[in-house]
Design an enzyme around this catalytic site. Structure first.
Site, PDB file in Angstrom:
ATOM      1  CE  LYS A 150      45.571  22.323  42.283  1.00  0.00           C
ATOM      2  NZ  LYS A 150      46.277  21.062  42.249  1.00  0.00           N
ATOM      3  CG  ASP A 151      48.854  29.063  45.662  1.00  0.00           C
ATOM      4  OD1 ASP A 151      49.908  28.479  45.924  1.00  0.00           O
ATOM      5  OD2 ASP A 151      48.618  29.612  44.582  1.00  0.00           O
TER       6      ASP A 151
ATOM      7  CE1 TYR B  39      49.084  24.870  40.114  1.00  0.00           C
ATOM      8  CE2 TYR B  39      49.048  22.812  38.901  1.00  0.00           C
ATOM      9  CZ  TYR B  39      48.507  23.650  39.852  1.00  0.00           C
ATOM     10  OH  TYR B  39      47.408  23.260  40.538  1.00  0.00           O
TER      11      TYR B  39
ATOM     12  CG  ASP C 245      45.820  18.777  48.853  1.00  0.00           C
ATOM     13  OD1 ASP C 245      45.871  17.603  49.279  1.00  0.00           O
ATOM     14  OD2 ASP C 245      45.255  19.105  47.793  1.00  0.00           O
TER      15      ASP C 245
ATOM     16  CD  GLN D 197      47.926  18.556  46.023  1.00  0.00           C
ATOM     17  OE1 GLN D 197      47.423  17.813  45.205  1.00  0.00           O
ATOM     18  NE2 GLN D 197      47.553  19.816  46.161  1.00  0.00           N
TER      19      GLN D 197
ATOM     20  CE1 TYR E 180      46.455  21.908  36.896  1.00  0.00           C
ATOM     21  CE2 TYR E 180      46.436  20.081  35.352  1.00  0.00           C
ATOM     22  CZ  TYR E 180      46.393  20.555  36.647  1.00  0.00           C
ATOM     23  OH  TYR E 180      46.261  19.685  37.687  1.00  0.00           O
TER      24      TYR E 180
ATOM     25  CG  ASP F 190      42.202  19.594  48.189  1.00  0.00           C
ATOM     26  OD1 ASP F 190      42.297  20.698  48.747  1.00  0.00           O
ATOM     27  OD2 ASP F 190      42.480  19.413  46.989  1.00  0.00           O
TER      28      ASP F 190
ATOM     29  CG  ASP G 118      39.940  23.329  48.646  1.00  0.00           C
ATOM     30  OD1 ASP G 118      41.139  23.487  48.323  1.00  0.00           O
ATOM     31  OD2 ASP G 118      39.306  22.295  48.372  1.00  0.00           O
ATOM     32  CE  LYS G 119      39.634  21.704  44.523  1.00  0.00           C
ATOM     33  NZ  LYS G 119      40.340  21.113  45.684  1.00  0.00           N
TER      34      LYS G 119
ATOM     35  CD  GLN H 253      32.729  42.027  68.907  1.00  0.00           C
ATOM     36  OE1 GLN H 253      32.087  41.419  68.089  1.00  0.00           O
ATOM     37  NE2 GLN H 253      32.258  43.125  69.496  1.00  0.00           N
TER      38      GLN H 253
HETATM   39  C1  F6R Z   1      42.350  22.773  41.699  1.00  0.00           C
HETATM   40  C2  F6R Z   1      42.417  21.318  41.868  1.00  0.00           C
HETATM   41  C3  F6R Z   1      41.803  20.464  40.846  1.00  0.00           C
HETATM   42  C4  F6R Z   1      42.843  19.822  39.926  1.00  0.00           C
HETATM   43  C5  F6R Z   1      42.164  18.978  38.833  1.00  0.00           C
HETATM   44  C6  F6R Z   1      43.160  18.248  37.947  1.00  0.00           C
HETATM   45  O1  F6R Z   1      42.962  23.432  42.744  1.00  0.00           O
HETATM   46  O2  F6R Z   1      42.977  20.813  42.802  1.00  0.00           O
HETATM   47  O3  F6R Z   1      40.846  21.172  40.105  1.00  0.00           O
HETATM   48  O4  F6R Z   1      43.659  20.797  39.359  1.00  0.00           O
HETATM   49  O5  F6R Z   1      41.327  17.993  39.432  1.00  0.00           O
HETATM   50  O6  F6R Z   1      43.998  17.506  38.766  1.00  0.00           O
HETATM   51  P1  F6R Z   1      45.135  16.538  38.196  1.00  0.00           P
HETATM   52  O7  F6R Z   1      46.011  17.377  37.306  1.00  0.00           O
HETATM   53  O8  F6R Z   1      45.822  16.073  39.438  1.00  0.00           O
HETATM   54  O9  F6R Z   1      44.422  15.448  37.442  1.00  0.00           O
HETATM   55 MG    MG Z   2      44.404  18.293  46.250  1.00  0.00          MG
HETATM   56 MG    MG Z   3      42.954  22.513  48.277  1.00  0.00          MG
END
Ligand code: F6R
Ligand code: MG
Ligand code: MG
Length: 366
Positions: A230-231, A227, A12, A94, A346, A52, A131-132, A240
């Site tokens: 993102k992973d 932290y 990302d 990031q 967080y 993202d 994602d997420k 097959q």
């Molecule tokens: C989760 C993610 C988002 C952010 C959230 C807060 O993987 O990317 O949920 O954690 O939008 O983002 P900041 O801390 O950048 O405002």
């Molecule tokens: Mg992002």
């Molecule tokens: Mg992502």
């Protein structure tokens, strides 16, 4: 015969608005830079996105962990970061945790899944991108695909799969790995992989040692010690002729499964299988989701893709996931929607503890 390597490397490096989707200029830049290497360092490439995350799919003959291929991915992410910064995209750069490339992108922020194999007469490959959520999200699905006869009928009725598969599990906290054979060691496998924040399936092998699946296992907060980034994992699965069929590989995604991630990486939520056009995150920055691109690999060329979840057959699981999202969202900041204290990415707890330190009274009897 030379072997083919598939490298899926993602990061990302900025999105809009907030953490929801990739900007087309990043995709164009990445596509252009990889295309310039087709026929040189690479045989073929395909660039896509999930939410993202910018996803680079590359084929070549240089094996896994190749410095030149990793450097190319790093350079692509760095160039895209420049564009992201110029547009003030959110979270520009990031996932690039280092200032300069140092030999291998593993441990530097981007997620990596790679495999090298001798192509069969015909080699279908499915590439999953999420994602997420976190790397352990694939555990449930890999178990269903390669070890559950109620999902994969080939384990029961196809002589070429009847012996089962070998799972390589990584302990992300203990920094160790183990191989477990299934079905014999199925219960031991489950005791670990049922805890997906710590134990992740890295590879699956056939009984003859051939690679069947490979995942990205980078946990950025473990890499950086705090932290960051993102992973959002990726996974490559071969299908097959001795491996589960394409249909068996995607069948487990018809079950609504709760995974860790979603808002601020600190919640549990349903994992939506979606077509590429629906891969951008919205509700509560999610819900967590994944796409699947199917290819035939032909002398290293990527024939495809087919957008596997762009199908009404997955409408019902999507609607069940949305219902689950309503139910779990209603719990707001309460566990198990919110992850446990030690798992949240967080937290305000240390600050609140300091502020209230004088007001807590001991419960011990005097
Ligand atoms: C989760 C993610 C988002 C952010 C959230 C807060 O993987 O990317 O949920 O954690 O939008 O983002 P900041 O801390 O950048 O405002
Ligand atoms: Mg992002
Ligand atoms: Mg992502």
């Amino acid at each position: 015969m030379s072997k083919t390597t598939i490298s899926v490397i993602k990061a990302d490096v900025g999105s809009f608005p907030g953490h929801s989707r990739i900007h087309p200029r990043l995709l164009e830049k990445a596509q252009k830079l990889l295309k310039e290497e087709n026929g040189k360092l690479l045989i073929d490439s395909f660039v896509t996105h999930c939410g993202d995350d910018l996803e680079l799919i590359m084929t070549h003959t240089h094996g896994v962990d190749n410095e030149k291929v990793h450097r190319l991915a790093w350079d692509v992410f760095s160039e895209c970061t420049k564009i992201a910064k110029s547009l003030k995209l959110y979270g520009a750069g990031q996932d690039l945790l280092a200032d300069a490339f140092s030999g291998n992108v593993r441990g530097m922020g981007p997620g990596v899944a790679e495999m090298e194999f001798e192509e069969r007469g015909s080699d279908p490959v499915l590439i999953f991108m999420a994602d997420k959520t976190e790397p352990g999200a694939w555990n449930f699905f890999l178990y269903k695909i390669f070890a559950d006869p109620f999902n994969t009928s080939g384990l029961v009725i196809d002589p070429s799969m009847h012996k089962g598969f070998i799972f390589e599990v990584h302990d992300l906290i203990g920094k160790r790995k183990i191989r477990l054979s299934c079905p014999e060691e199925l219960y031991s496998l489950l005791v670990y992989i049922g805890a997906p924040s710590r134990y992740v399936i890295k590879h699956v092998f056939g009984r003859d040692g051939s690679i069947a699946a490979s995942t990205s296992t980078q946990h950025l907060n473990l890499v950086a010690g705090r932290y960051v980034g993102k992973d959002d994992p990726v996974m490559i699965v071969r299908a097959q002729s001795g491996f589960p069929s394409v249909g068996e590989v995607i069948e487990p995604f018809c079950t609504p499964v709760l995974v860790a991630g979603w808002m601020r990486g600190s919640h549990h939520g349903p994992f939506l299988p979606v077509g590429l056009c629906e891969s951008s995150c919205t509700r509560f920055d999610g819900p967590p989701r994944c796409i699947c691109m199917g290819f035939q690999v032909s002398d290293g060329r990527l024939i495809g893709p087919a957008d596997m979840f762009d199908d009404p057959a997955f409408d019902r699981v999507r609607s069940r996931c949305n219902e689950l999202a309503d139910i779990i969202r209603a719990q707001g900041p309460f566990e198990p929607h919110r992850r446990s204290l030690g798992e949240m990415e967080y937290t305000t707890l240390p600050g609140v503890e300091t502020e209230l330190a004088d007001r807590w009274e001991s419960l011990s009897l005097k």
